[in-house]
Scaffold this motif. Structure first.
Motif, PDB file in Angstrom:
ATOM      1  N   ASN A 241     111.556  -2.749  66.539  1.00  0.00           N
ATOM      2  CA  ASN A 241     111.103  -3.703  65.514  1.00  0.00           C
ATOM      3  C   ASN A 241     110.619  -3.044  64.238  1.00  0.00           C
ATOM      4  N   ALA A 242     110.444  -1.732  64.263  1.00  0.00           N
ATOM      5  CA  ALA A 242     109.819  -1.053  63.126  1.00  0.00           C
ATOM      6  C   ALA A 242     110.552  -1.322  61.818  1.00  0.00           C
ATOM      7  N   GLU A 243     111.878  -1.196  61.834  1.00  0.00           N
ATOM      8  CA  GLU A 243     112.639  -1.367  60.599  1.00  0.00           C
ATOM      9  C   GLU A 243     112.515  -2.788  60.066  1.00  0.00           C
ATOM     10  N   ALA A 244     112.599  -3.794  60.953  1.00  0.00           N
ATOM     11  CA  ALA A 244     112.487  -5.186  60.525  1.00  0.00           C
ATOM     12  C   ALA A 244     111.069  -5.502  60.037  1.00  0.00           C
ATOM     13  N   LEU A 245     110.063  -4.993  60.742  1.00  0.00           N
ATOM     14  CA  LEU A 245     108.684  -5.240  60.335  1.00  0.00           C
ATOM     15  C   LEU A 245     108.390  -4.640  58.969  1.00  0.00           C
ATOM     16  N   ILE A 246     108.754  -3.382  58.802  1.00  0.00           N
ATOM     17  CA  ILE A 246     108.445  -2.684  57.554  1.00  0.00           C
ATOM     18  C   ILE A 246     109.205  -3.289  56.380  1.00  0.00           C
ATOM     19  N   ASP A 247     110.420  -3.767  56.639  1.00  0.00           N
ATOM     20  CA  ASP A 247     111.232  -4.354  55.572  1.00  0.00           C
ATOM     21  C   ASP A 247     110.827  -5.795  55.288  1.00  0.00           C
ATOM     22  N   GLN A 248     110.884  -6.663  56.300  1.00  0.00           N
ATOM     23  CA  GLN A 248     110.746  -8.099  56.064  1.00  0.00           C
ATOM     24  C   GLN A 248     109.311  -8.603  56.045  1.00  0.00           C
ATOM     25  N   VAL A 249     108.418  -7.936  56.767  1.00  0.00           N
ATOM     26  CA  VAL A 249     107.023  -8.385  56.766  1.00  0.00           C
ATOM     27  C   VAL A 249     106.245  -7.744  55.618  1.00  0.00           C
ATOM     28  N   PHE A 250     106.499  -6.455  55.399  1.00  0.00           N
ATOM     29  CA  PHE A 250     105.704  -5.724  54.407  1.00  0.00           C
ATOM     30  C   PHE A 250     106.488  -5.362  53.142  1.00  0.00           C
ATOM     31  N   GLY A 251     107.807  -5.604  53.131  1.00  0.00           N
ATOM     32  CA  GLY A 251     108.595  -5.354  51.941  1.00  0.00           C
ATOM     33  C   GLY A 251     108.616  -3.900  51.501  1.00  0.00           C
ATOM     34  N   GLN A 252     108.625  -2.974  52.466  1.00  0.00           N
ATOM     35  CA  GLN A 252     108.570  -1.542  52.151  1.00  0.00           C
ATOM     36  C   GLN A 252     109.774  -0.807  52.739  1.00  0.00           C
ATOM     37  N   ALA A 253     110.954  -1.385  52.613  1.00  0.00           N
ATOM     38  CA  ALA A 253     112.145  -0.779  53.214  1.00  0.00           C
ATOM     39  C   ALA A 253     112.402   0.621  52.686  1.00  0.00           C
ATOM     40  N   PRO A 313      97.567  -7.109  55.681  1.00  0.00           N
ATOM     41  CA  PRO A 313      97.797  -6.065  54.681  1.00  0.00           C
ATOM     42  C   PRO A 313      98.373  -4.825  55.363  1.00  0.00           C
ATOM     43  N   LEU A 314      99.294  -4.171  54.705  1.00  0.00           N
ATOM     44  CA  LEU A 314      99.941  -3.010  55.307  1.00  0.00           C
ATOM     45  C   LEU A 314      98.940  -1.955  55.735  1.00  0.00           C
ATOM     46  N   TRP A 315      97.943  -1.690  54.895  1.00  0.00           N
ATOM     47  CA  TRP A 315      96.981  -0.640  55.220  1.00  0.00           C
ATOM     48  C   TRP A 315      96.202  -0.986  56.490  1.00  0.00           C
ATOM     49  N   ALA A 316      95.844  -2.257  56.642  1.00  0.00           N
ATOM     50  CA  ALA A 316      95.077  -2.677  57.819  1.00  0.00           C
ATOM     51  C   ALA A 316      95.938  -2.584  59.077  1.00  0.00           C
ATOM     52  N   TRP A 317      97.181  -2.983  58.957  1.00  0.00           N
ATOM     53  CA  TRP A 317      98.105  -2.903  60.098  1.00  0.00           C
ATOM     54  C   TRP A 317      98.308  -1.457  60.534  1.00  0.00           C
ATOM     55  N   SER A 371     113.893  -9.834  70.327  1.00  0.00           N
ATOM     56  CA  SER A 371     114.480 -11.175  70.263  1.00  0.00           C
ATOM     57  C   SER A 371     113.503 -12.230  69.762  1.00  0.00           C
ATOM     58  N   THR A 372     112.203 -11.948  69.822  1.00  0.00           N
ATOM     59  CA  THR A 372     111.219 -12.952  69.402  1.00  0.00           C
ATOM     60  C   THR A 372     110.766 -12.756  67.958  1.00  0.00           C
ATOM     61  N   PHE A 373     111.331 -11.792  67.255  1.00  0.00           N
ATOM     62  CA  PHE A 373     110.930 -11.549  65.861  1.00  0.00           C
ATOM     63  C   PHE A 373     111.205 -12.801  65.027  1.00  0.00           C
ATOM     64  N   ASP A 374     110.180 -13.266  64.307  1.00  0.00           N
ATOM     65  CA  ASP A 374     110.292 -14.503  63.537  1.00  0.00           C
ATOM     66  C   ASP A 374     109.973 -14.312  62.054  1.00  0.00           C
ATOM     67  N   GLY A 375     110.057 -13.068  61.602  1.00  0.00           N
ATOM     68  CA  GLY A 375     109.728 -12.802  60.205  1.00  0.00           C
ATOM     69  C   GLY A 375     108.277 -12.453  59.986  1.00  0.00           C
ATOM     70  N   THR A 376     107.478 -12.468  61.072  1.00  0.00           N
ATOM     71  CA  THR A 376     106.076 -12.057  60.997  1.00  0.00           C
ATOM     72  C   THR A 376     105.818 -11.008  62.083  1.00  0.00           C
ATOM     73  N   ALA A 377     104.610 -10.439  62.080  1.00  0.00           N
ATOM     74  CA  ALA A 377     104.229  -9.445  63.091  1.00  0.00           C
ATOM     75  C   ALA A 377     103.557 -10.087  64.309  1.00  0.00           C
ATOM     76  N   ARG A 378     103.496 -11.436  64.338  1.00  0.00           N
ATOM     77  CA  ARG A 378     102.763 -12.114  65.404  1.00  0.00           C
ATOM     78  C   ARG A 378     103.363 -11.886  66.798  1.00  0.00           C
ATOM     79  N   PRO A 379     104.678 -12.136  67.012  1.00  0.00           N
ATOM     80  CA  PRO A 379     105.221 -11.899  68.362  1.00  0.00           C
ATOM     81  C   PRO A 379     105.052 -10.438  68.811  1.00  0.00           C
ATOM     82  N   PHE A 380     105.250  -9.523  67.900  1.00  0.00           N
ATOM     83  CA  PHE A 380     105.079  -8.101  68.208  1.00  0.00           C
ATOM     84  C   PHE A 380     103.668  -7.824  68.722  1.00  0.00           C
ATOM     85  N   ALA A 381     102.658  -8.308  68.027  1.00  0.00           N
ATOM     86  CA  ALA A 381     101.267  -8.037  68.399  1.00  0.00           C
ATOM     87  C   ALA A 381     100.892  -8.695  69.724  1.00  0.00           C
TER      88      ALA A 381
END
Length: 415
Positions: A241-253, A313-317, A371-381
């Motif tokens: 999930n790292a690539e999707a999280l960093i790109d789509q949740v935090f916009g830091q691709a 926030p990215l720093w907090a995550w 498979s549960t990625f929904d554009g947020t970090a919630r399912p991951f956490a």
């Protein structure tokens, strides 16, 4: 004229530790180099931006890694560790070449499975080699030191992969592991055979059945082995999930390699702390502390993500992950060692079954996170929290406390 004896390294040497660490790292090299190429893979295979289908090349590799260990372990109990290492490296090379020339995602997934079959040999047999050579807390400390060396790979591999993608071609990340495999094959000429003929087992069905029954009927092994599965599932969930999280949740691709390397560096911290603390506390006390710590920081991570609507926030995550991820690399060598501790005479079968279950099960748990990625970090956490709670229950309730008596068992045989 008598031939000159082959010079080998001693199991207590630093070279031996680095060699075993590189063997274990072959799987990580084959995964982490590829992660920065996911956007190019989506474009090449006609997938939508942000599609998690490309993560299937990671899942297929993990499943190949799991299946392969079922064969290499028992065969190495019969023929020794070194011959099977070389068989695996040949399969590794075939899978890498097939993946590099694949013309579709489906074809690449098939070849990645084959690649995983080959990578299973150095990964699983490295654990059996350590079990052949050490026991007790010394084995835990050795595994932690190996993991500290091993963890350098996920720190630097994404950056190297990004350089290859930017300056060569995205398929270069599939060819590069072949060079690493060639270096390992040559270096392994100095690896001693750690399983002497008098300790080898037969391949008769009865022998295999007895060995397998020893593994699956040992409560300590089952408890710690399943806990390792949950811990590996947490790791696989992050990698996938790292690539999707960093790109789509935090916009830091564009900073993926840097951010991934930062989190991976925290994994190294866990391994180093484990190697030091196990000497002072012993494996049993250290694991009890680490399981409590894991659940506490997983709860804190989940609360942060939920409280911010899945977009902290990215720093907090990153701060939360910096506290969470080291618990995994501190616990894994202790759990693996505790699971292997009672299996001295069936170390190959033990490594095979434990490796297959933890890898396949962990890959499945990681695929659920994917498979549960929904554009947020919630399912991951939330899923990482669930896996942490299950792992803690397995360690504290299902498994018995691990043996902590240090019994050095350094056995080296020349072949």
């Amino acid at each position: 004229m008598p031939s000159t004896p082959r010079r080998t390294v001693a199991p207590e040497s630093r070279e031996f530790l680095v060699m075993v660490a590189l063997s274990m790292a072959m799987a990580a090299v084959s995964i982490d180099l590829l992660l920065p190429a996911f956007p190019q893979m989506r474009e090449a295979f006609g997938l939508a931006r942000g599609s998690t289908e490309v993560a299937r090349v990671v899942t297929a590799f993990f499943f190949g890694l799991a299946v392969g260990q079922l064969f290499y372990g028992p065969l190495s109990d019969r023929f020794g560790r070194r011959p099977l290492l070389y068989v695996g490296l040949v399969v590794f090379a075939v899978g890498a070449v097939g993946s590099a020339v694949a013309g579709s995602l489906g074809t690449m997934i098939v070849w990645r499975f084959v690649w995983g079959l080959g990578a299973a040999a150095p990964r699983s047999l490295a654990i059996a080699i350590v079990r052949d050579s050490y026991a007790g807390d010394r084995m835990v400390r050795t595994m932690s030191m190996i993991m500290t060396i091993f963890i350098v790979v996920p720190i630097v591999a994404p950056s190297i992969g990004q350089v290859l993608v930017d300056n060569v071609a995205w398929r270069a990340v599939l060819w590069a592991p072949l060079g690493v495999g060639a270096v390992l094959a040559l270096w392994m000429l100095r690896m001693p055979e750690t399983l002497p003929p008098e300790r080898r087992r037969g391949l008769a069905p009865r022998d295999l059945r007895d060995a397998a029954m020893t593994v699956v009927s040992t409560r300590e092994t089952i408890g710690y082995g399943l806990a390792s599965t949950c811990l590996f599932g947490m790791m696989a969930g992050f990698v996938g999930n790292a690539e999707a999280l960093i790109d789509q949740v935090f916009g830091q691709a564009d900073r993926f390699a840097l951010i991934f390397g930062f989190v991976a560096a925290s994994l190294a911290l866990g391994s180093m702390l484990s190697a030091r603390l196990v000497v002072r506390l012993g494996s049993a006390r250290l694991m009890r502390f680490l399981t409590v710590y894991l659940v506490v920081v997983a709860v804190a991570h989940a609360l942060l993500v939920v409280a911010t609507g899945g977009r902290p926030p990215l720093w907090a995550w990153l701060v939360a992950l910096t506290f969470l991820m080291p618990a995994l690399t501190a616990l894994l060598p202790n759990a693996n060692t505790a699971a292997m501790a009672p299996l001295g005479r069936v170390a190959g079968m033990g490594a095979a079954i434990l490796g297959a279950v933890s890898t396949a099960g962990g890959a499945l748990l990681g695929a659920i996170v994917d498979s549960t990625f929904d554009g947020t970090a919630r399912p991951f956490a939330l899923l990482l929290l669930a896996y942490a709670c299950v792992a803690a229950t397995l360690v504290t309730v299902v498994a018995r406390p691990p043996r902590t008596t240090e019994i050095p068992v350094v056995v080296v045989a020349e072949v």
